[in-house]
Design a protein around this motif. Structure first.
Motif, mmCIF file in Angstrom:
data_model
loop_
_atom_site.group_PDB
_atom_site.id
_atom_site.type_symbol
_atom_site.label_atom_id
_atom_site.label_comp_id
_atom_site.label_asym_id
_atom_site.label_seq_id
_atom_site.Cartn_x
_atom_site.Cartn_y
_atom_site.Cartn_z
ATOM 1 N N GLN A 68 0.829 -1.208 0.000
ATOM 2 C CA GLN A 68 0.000 0.000 0.000
ATOM 3 C C GLN A 68 0.867 1.262 0.000
ATOM 4 O O GLN A 68 0.624 2.189 -0.767
ATOM 5 C CB GLN A 68 -0.939 0.013 1.200
ATOM 6 N N ARG A 70 3.987 1.502 -1.009
ATOM 7 C CA ARG A 70 4.678 1.546 -2.294
ATOM 8 C C ARG A 70 3.739 2.086 -3.378
ATOM 9 O O ARG A 70 4.135 2.932 -4.190
ATOM 10 C CB ARG A 70 5.186 0.142 -2.655
ATOM 11 N N ALA A 71 2.482 1.637 -3.396
ATOM 12 C CA ALA A 71 1.518 2.094 -4.403
ATOM 13 C C ALA A 71 1.231 3.593 -4.259
ATOM 14 O O ALA A 71 1.164 4.320 -5.262
ATOM 15 C CB ALA A 71 0.225 1.295 -4.292
ATOM 16 N N LEU A 72 1.075 4.062 -3.023
ATOM 17 C CA LEU A 72 0.817 5.486 -2.796
ATOM 18 C C LEU A 72 1.999 6.343 -3.225
ATOM 19 O O LEU A 72 1.824 7.402 -3.836
ATOM 20 C CB LEU A 72 0.478 5.728 -1.325
ATOM 21 N N THR A 74 4.320 5.515 -5.500
ATOM 22 C CA THR A 74 4.434 5.425 -6.954
ATOM 23 C C THR A 74 3.405 6.309 -7.644
ATOM 24 O O THR A 74 3.735 7.029 -8.598
ATOM 25 C CB THR A 74 4.295 3.961 -7.415
ATOM 26 N N SER A 75 2.171 6.303 -7.147
ATOM 27 C CA SER A 75 1.130 7.124 -7.778
ATOM 28 C C SER A 75 1.419 8.618 -7.632
ATOM 29 O O SER A 75 0.967 9.421 -8.443
ATOM 30 C CB SER A 75 -0.251 6.788 -7.215
ATOM 31 N N ALA A 76 2.197 8.989 -6.612
ATOM 32 C CA ALA A 76 2.584 10.390 -6.433
ATOM 33 C C ALA A 76 3.884 10.727 -7.161
ATOM 34 O O ALA A 76 4.372 11.854 -7.094
ATOM 35 C CB ALA A 76 2.726 10.697 -4.948
ATOM 36 N N GLY A 77 4.472 9.739 -7.866
ATOM 37 C CA GLY A 77 5.682 9.978 -8.639
ATOM 38 C C GLY A 77 6.982 9.705 -7.908
ATOM 39 O O GLY A 77 8.052 10.016 -8.413
ATOM 40 N N ILE A 79 9.261 7.083 -7.183
ATOM 41 C CA ILE A 79 9.553 5.698 -7.552
ATOM 42 C C ILE A 79 10.943 5.228 -7.143
ATOM 43 O O ILE A 79 11.272 4.065 -7.274
ATOM 44 C CB ILE A 79 9.364 5.488 -9.074
ATOM 45 N N LEU A 172 -0.187 12.180 0.792
ATOM 46 C CA LEU A 172 -0.106 10.884 0.088
ATOM 47 C C LEU A 172 -1.114 9.878 0.627
ATOM 48 O O LEU A 172 -1.339 8.842 0.002
ATOM 49 C CB LEU A 172 1.303 10.310 0.186
#
Length: 174
Positions: A68, A70-72, A74-77, A79, A172
């Motif tokens: 979760q 990691r996904a948050l 990544t979605s915010a850029g 990485i 985030l």
């Protein structure tokens, strides 16, 4: 992250640890120390620990294995470690100071102050006999010395760094 990290498992828990450390630093900076070395060691150690914990949230975020989180990120850029680090250093001069203290402990100073009369009277009750030219008690104010030579109060720098992280986590959804 890991169960080996002093009981901290998430970046939010590490932020709570940092909040605890900053409170302890503030309490210690307001404490009376009979022995100069005790005050320097206590306040100095806490000042370094605060900087390290606050900066190392960057490492926690970049190394998280929580899907979760990691996904948050990544979605915010965010990485990579570099993207998180660069964002933090670009948007928080306080955390940049934490990074400098963490990587070069020499940037923190302790300014010692003798205590007011009422505090001295209180300290005298438990103080060993001292030479007449020595203060009866000490109080220390941790400061972070910038490259430009300014001395910034460490507690305020750390409070501002905490505020940055709270806003970042809230934005985030962490």
């Amino acid at each position: 992250m890991s169960s080996l990290a002093f009981g901290v498992h998430t970046p939010r828990e590490l932020l709570e640890r940092a909040e605890f450390e900053v409170r302890r630093l503030e309490e210690s900076a307001n404490s009376n120390f009979i022995f100069e070395s005790e005050g320097k060691n206590t306040v100095g150690s806490l000042a370094g620990a605060c900087a390290s914990t606050l900066w190392n949230i960057v490492d926690w975020l970049s190394n998280t294995n929580d899907p979760q989180t990691r996904a948050l990120l990544t979605s915010a850029g965010f990485i990579s470690y570099e993207s998180i680090r660069d964002h933090v250093k670009s948007n928080s001069p306080e955390l940049t100071l934490c990074w400098e203290v963490t990587n070069g402990y020499k940037h923190c100073e302790l300014s010692g102050h003798t205590l007011r009369l009422s505090q001295i009277d209180k300290a005298m009750l438990s103080a060993p006999p001292l030479s007449p030219d020595r203060p009866l008690a000490y109080q220390f104010v941790p400061k972070i010395k910038t490259k430009a030579g300014a001395n910034m109060p460490a507690v305020q720098v750390y409070r501002d760094a905490l505020a940055f992280w709270r806003t970042f986590f809230d934005r985030l959804g962490l």
